[in-house]
Design a protein around this motif. Structure first.
Motif, PDB file in Angstrom:
ATOM      1  N   PRO A 189       0.684  -1.229   0.058  1.00  0.00           N
ATOM      2  CA  PRO A 189       0.234  -0.019  -0.169  1.00  0.00           C
ATOM      3  C   PRO A 189       0.714   1.241   0.056  1.00  0.00           C
ATOM      4  O   PRO A 189       1.933   1.275   0.672  1.00  0.00           O
ATOM      5  N   LEU A 190       0.309   2.286  -0.539  1.00  0.00           N
ATOM      6  CA  LEU A 190       0.964   3.614  -0.539  1.00  0.00           C
ATOM      7  C   LEU A 190       0.686   4.147   0.751  1.00  0.00           C
ATOM      8  O   LEU A 190      -0.501   4.165   1.078  1.00  0.00           O
ATOM      9  N   ARG A 191       1.640   4.929   1.273  1.00  0.00           N
ATOM     10  CA  ARG A 191       1.580   5.440   2.526  1.00  0.00           C
ATOM     11  C   ARG A 191       1.132   6.874   2.554  1.00  0.00           C
ATOM     12  O   ARG A 191       2.131   7.808   1.914  1.00  0.00           O
ATOM     13  N   VAL A 192       0.109   7.334   2.465  1.00  0.00           N
ATOM     14  CA  VAL A 192      -0.456   8.666   2.279  1.00  0.00           C
ATOM     15  C   VAL A 192      -0.631   9.602   3.630  1.00  0.00           C
ATOM     16  O   VAL A 192      -1.491   9.190   4.254  1.00  0.00           O
ATOM     17  N   LEU A 193       0.159  10.531   3.952  1.00  0.00           N
ATOM     18  CA  LEU A 193       0.147  11.544   5.004  1.00  0.00           C
ATOM     19  C   LEU A 193      -0.983  12.502   4.736  1.00  0.00           C
ATOM     20  O   LEU A 193      -1.045  13.228   3.758  1.00  0.00           O
ATOM     21  N   VAL A 194      -1.971  12.716   5.549  1.00  0.00           N
ATOM     22  CA  VAL A 194      -3.064  13.775   5.370  1.00  0.00           C
ATOM     23  C   VAL A 194      -2.858  14.656   6.528  1.00  0.00           C
ATOM     24  O   VAL A 194      -3.187  14.292   7.745  1.00  0.00           O
ATOM     25  N   TYR A 195      -2.416  15.960   6.204  1.00  0.00           N
ATOM     26  CA  TYR A 195      -2.113  16.770   7.506  1.00  0.00           C
ATOM     27  C   TYR A 195      -3.165  18.030   7.443  1.00  0.00           C
ATOM     28  O   TYR A 195      -3.323  18.618   6.420  1.00  0.00           O
ATOM     29  N   SER A 196      -3.862  18.154   8.709  1.00  0.00           N
ATOM     30  CA  SER A 196      -4.717  19.544   8.850  1.00  0.00           C
ATOM     31  C   SER A 196      -4.814  19.585  10.361  1.00  0.00           C
ATOM     32  O   SER A 196      -5.043  18.400  11.053  1.00  0.00           O
ATOM     33  N   ASN A 197      -5.036  20.713  10.887  1.00  0.00           N
ATOM     34  CA  ASN A 197      -5.365  20.627  12.289  1.00  0.00           C
ATOM     35  C   ASN A 197      -6.798  20.527  12.426  1.00  0.00           C
ATOM     36  O   ASN A 197      -7.136  20.409  13.414  1.00  0.00           O
ATOM     37  N   ASP A 198      -7.620  20.486  11.290  1.00  0.00           N
ATOM     38  CA  ASP A 198      -8.929  20.048  11.347  1.00  0.00           C
ATOM     39  C   ASP A 198      -9.286  18.694  10.876  1.00  0.00           C
ATOM     40  O   ASP A 198      -9.215  18.369   9.903  1.00  0.00           O
ATOM     41  N   ALA A 199      -9.751  18.290  11.856  1.00  0.00           N
ATOM     42  CA  ALA A 199     -10.213  16.526  11.696  1.00  0.00           C
ATOM     43  C   ALA A 199     -11.033  16.395  10.575  1.00  0.00           C
ATOM     44  O   ALA A 199     -11.053  15.534   9.887  1.00  0.00           O
ATOM     45  N   ASP A 200     -12.178  17.286  10.466  1.00  0.00           N
ATOM     46  CA  ASP A 200     -12.942  17.253   9.571  1.00  0.00           C
ATOM     47  C   ASP A 200     -12.448  17.411   8.186  1.00  0.00           C
ATOM     48  O   ASP A 200     -12.719  16.564   7.082  1.00  0.00           O
ATOM     49  N   THR A 201     -11.535  18.156   8.095  1.00  0.00           N
ATOM     50  CA  THR A 201     -10.689  18.310   6.750  1.00  0.00           C
ATOM     51  C   THR A 201      -9.917  17.007   6.154  1.00  0.00           C
ATOM     52  O   THR A 201     -10.256  16.660   5.240  1.00  0.00           O
ATOM     53  N   ARG A 202      -9.134  16.657   7.540  1.00  0.00           N
ATOM     54  CA  ARG A 202      -8.591  15.018   7.181  1.00  0.00           C
ATOM     55  C   ARG A 202      -9.603  14.218   6.524  1.00  0.00           C
ATOM     56  O   ARG A 202      -9.431  13.746   5.685  1.00  0.00           O
ATOM     57  N   GLN A 203     -10.736  14.072   7.333  1.00  0.00           N
ATOM     58  CA  GLN A 203     -11.690  13.115   6.914  1.00  0.00           C
ATOM     59  C   GLN A 203     -12.209  13.226   5.462  1.00  0.00           C
ATOM     60  O   GLN A 203     -12.587  12.379   4.739  1.00  0.00           O
TER      61      GLN A 203
END
Length: 134
Positions: A7-21
């Motif tokens: 699998p490709l490891r994709v980092l999703v950064y945001s201080n907002d959990a809704d944006t990450r989701q």
């Protein structure tokens, strides 16, 4: 040909959990048949982004330019300047007119808020296709 075994490891950064989701939901586990499945790493702080990317634990970084106190555009620039084998970076900008900031940050792609699933997936596939071809 892309190796689809790992699998490709994709980092999703945001201080907002809704944006990450929103990003994770929009992209899904396998956005393209030519790519492996995605394994997500959600990150809410800039220092953890730097740590994970520097450790080589990331294949793609998606950084929210609207995050605070550490914005994704500044993080992208720092990663590109400081990490020798930096993975591709996609930044989420506040608006389409902010694409010039993505160029400044040296990110491979930019997608504006609000998140459009089709536009985001197209940008990710293009970025990863370019990397896998290299």
């Amino acid at each position: 040909m892309v190796d689809t075994a790992r699998p490709l490891r994709v980092l999703v950064y945001s201080n907002d959990a809704d944006t990450r989701q929103q990003v994770i939901t929009a992209v899904g586990r396998r956005p393209s048949g030519e790519l492996p499945e995605f394994e997500y790493l959600e990150v809410a702080t800039g220092p953890v982004v730097l740590e994970r990317v520097d450790a080589g634990a990331v294949d793609l970084a998606i950084l929210d330019g609207e995050s605070a106190p550490t914005g994704g555009l500044g993080l992208a620039k720092q990663l590109k300047d400081e990490v020798a084998d930096c993975p591709p970076v996609l930044v989420l900008t506040g608006r389409a007119d902010d694409a010039w900031l993505a160029t400044w940050s040296r990110a491979e792609a930019a997608v504006p808020h609000p998140i459009d699933a089709f536009r985001l997936v197209d940008a990710i596939v293009a970025v990863l296709r370019g990397r896998n071809a290299a």
